[in-house]
Design an enzyme around this catalytic site. Structure first.
Site, short mmCIF file in Angstrom:
data_model
loop_
_atom_site.label_atom_id
_atom_site.label_comp_id
_atom_site.label_asym_id
_atom_site.label_seq_id
_atom_site.Cartn_x
_atom_site.Cartn_y
_atom_site.Cartn_z
N ARG A 45 17.05 3.60 -0.77
CA ARG A 45 16.56 4.71 -1.23
C ARG A 45 16.49 5.69 -0.63
NH1 ARG A 45 10.46 3.78 -3.59
NH2 ARG A 45 9.82 3.39 -1.39
N ARG A 83 -4.62 -0.74 -4.85
CA ARG A 83 -3.86 -1.64 -4.09
C ARG A 83 -4.55 -3.05 -3.58
NH1 ARG A 83 0.61 2.03 -3.30
NH2 ARG A 83 2.18 1.13 -1.51
N ARG A 130 12.51 7.45 3.79
CA ARG A 130 11.15 7.36 3.93
C ARG A 130 11.23 6.49 5.20
NH1 ARG A 130 7.56 6.01 -0.94
NH2 ARG A 130 6.74 4.57 0.32
N ARG A 150 5.48 -4.39 4.31
CA ARG A 150 4.80 -3.91 2.94
C ARG A 150 4.95 -4.90 1.88
NH1 ARG A 150 8.59 0.93 1.89
NH2 ARG A 150 7.42 1.18 0.24
N LYS A 206 7.97 1.92 -9.35
CA LYS A 206 6.92 2.89 -9.99
C LYS A 206 7.01 4.22 -10.01
CE LYS A 206 4.18 0.95 -7.02
NZ LYS A 206 4.94 0.21 -6.11
P1 AMP Z 1 3.77 4.29 -1.67
O1 AMP Z 1 4.35 5.55 -1.71
O2 AMP Z 1 3.00 4.14 -2.86
O3 AMP Z 1 4.95 3.05 -1.48
O4 AMP Z 1 2.56 4.13 -0.40
C1 AMP Z 1 3.15 4.44 0.83
C2 AMP Z 1 2.29 3.97 1.79
O5 AMP Z 1 0.98 4.95 1.75
C3 AMP Z 1 1.72 2.45 1.65
O6 AMP Z 1 2.40 1.63 2.32
C4 AMP Z 1 0.39 2.59 2.19
O7 AMP Z 1 0.47 2.43 3.65
C5 AMP Z 1 -0.17 3.69 1.85
N1 AMP Z 1 -1.02 3.74 0.53
C6 AMP Z 1 -0.64 4.34 -0.70
N2 AMP Z 1 -1.36 4.03 -1.70
C7 AMP Z 1 -2.54 3.38 -1.10
C8 AMP Z 1 -3.54 2.70 -1.44
N3 AMP Z 1 -3.85 2.57 -2.77
N4 AMP Z 1 -4.32 2.14 -0.76
C9 AMP Z 1 -4.05 1.86 0.97
N5 AMP Z 1 -2.73 2.41 1.28
C10 AMP Z 1 -2.09 3.19 0.46
#
Ligand code: AMP
Length: 207
Positions: free
Chosen positions: A127, A88, A154, A165, A13
């Site tokens: 990654r 999400r 990360r 996740r 993404k």
């Molecule tokens: P990402 O970079 O999109 O993979 O997000 C990293 C982490 O941030 C996720 O595993 C969640 O803990 C949190 N996170 C990001 N976007 C959301 C969302 N829309 N709702 C809830 N938690 C989020």
């Protein structure tokens, strides 16, 4: 053009969002990036969000929805936006629709990048992300190929967190594919290809 990007963690993404931003000149709204910035700056929101992120859980809607609304209200979204990592879950999807309706705006397409779960585990393990410009690369990149910055892994890309996740994605987020199919906005793209091939499929679907 207003786009929602869906897909499991590691589906690509962030990488595809960066290409879409460049091609269509629209704003990139990544709730993950916003949350990581809040954690780095130790804001009250960041302090609260950190434990959820470290565990691979979703940060509570009450925190994330405010963040999304605040970002969506910024001027640079006027020409369009790409939402990467939001919604999400179904509460977030319904809230987004209501917020956009209040702003007299709507989603043009929900792009779901579909990737085989086996490939995802391997992708996330390797990654690496640039500390300076956010470029998403792999452990083959000793420094950032874009700006020369330092690459890091990360915390939530460590194997123990990745499993959770993926479970959270299956349970809470994947039902959104049907949500957007129901409103005729869904574009499904096969993600087990090169970055450029996936991007070409997205562009073809949006044309
Ligand atoms: P990402 O970079 O999109 O993979 O997000 C990293 C982490 O941030 C996720 O595993 C969640 O803990 C949190 N996170 C990001 N976007 C959301 C969302 N829309 N709702 C809830 N938690 C989020």
């Amino acid at each position: 053009m207003n786009i929602v990007l869906l897909g499991a963690p590691g589906a690509g993404k962030g990488t595809q969002a960066a290409k879409l931003v460049e091609a269509y000149n629209i704003a990139h709204i990544s709730t993950g990036d916003l949350l990581r910035a809040a954690v780095k700056d130790s804001t009250p929101l960041g302090v609260e969000a950190k434990s959820y992120m470290d565990a691979g859980e979703l940060v509570p809607d009450s925190l994330v929805i405010g963040l999304m609304k605040e970002r969506l209200a910024k001027e640079d979204t006027a020409a369009g936006f790409i939402l990467d990592g939001f919604p999400r879950n179904s509460t977030q999807a319904v809230t987004l629709d209501a917020e956009l309706s209040d702003l007299k705006r709507s989603i043009d397409a929900a792009i779901a990048i579909i990737v085989d779960p086996e490939a995802i585990v391997a992708r996330l393990a390797s990654r690496r992300v640039c500390k300076v410009c956010g470029f998403i690369g792999s452990d083959a990149d000793t420094s950032c190929p874009v700006c020369g910055g330092e690459m890091y892994q990360r915390d939530d890309d460590k194997p123990s967190t990745v499993r959770n996740r993926l479970e959270v994605y299956e349970k809470a987020t994947s039902p959104l594919i049907d949500y957007y199919r129901g409103s005729d906005l869904l574009v499904e793209v096969e993600g087990n290809h090169s970055v450029d091939e996936v991007f070409a499929s997205i562009q073809a679907a949006l044309a």
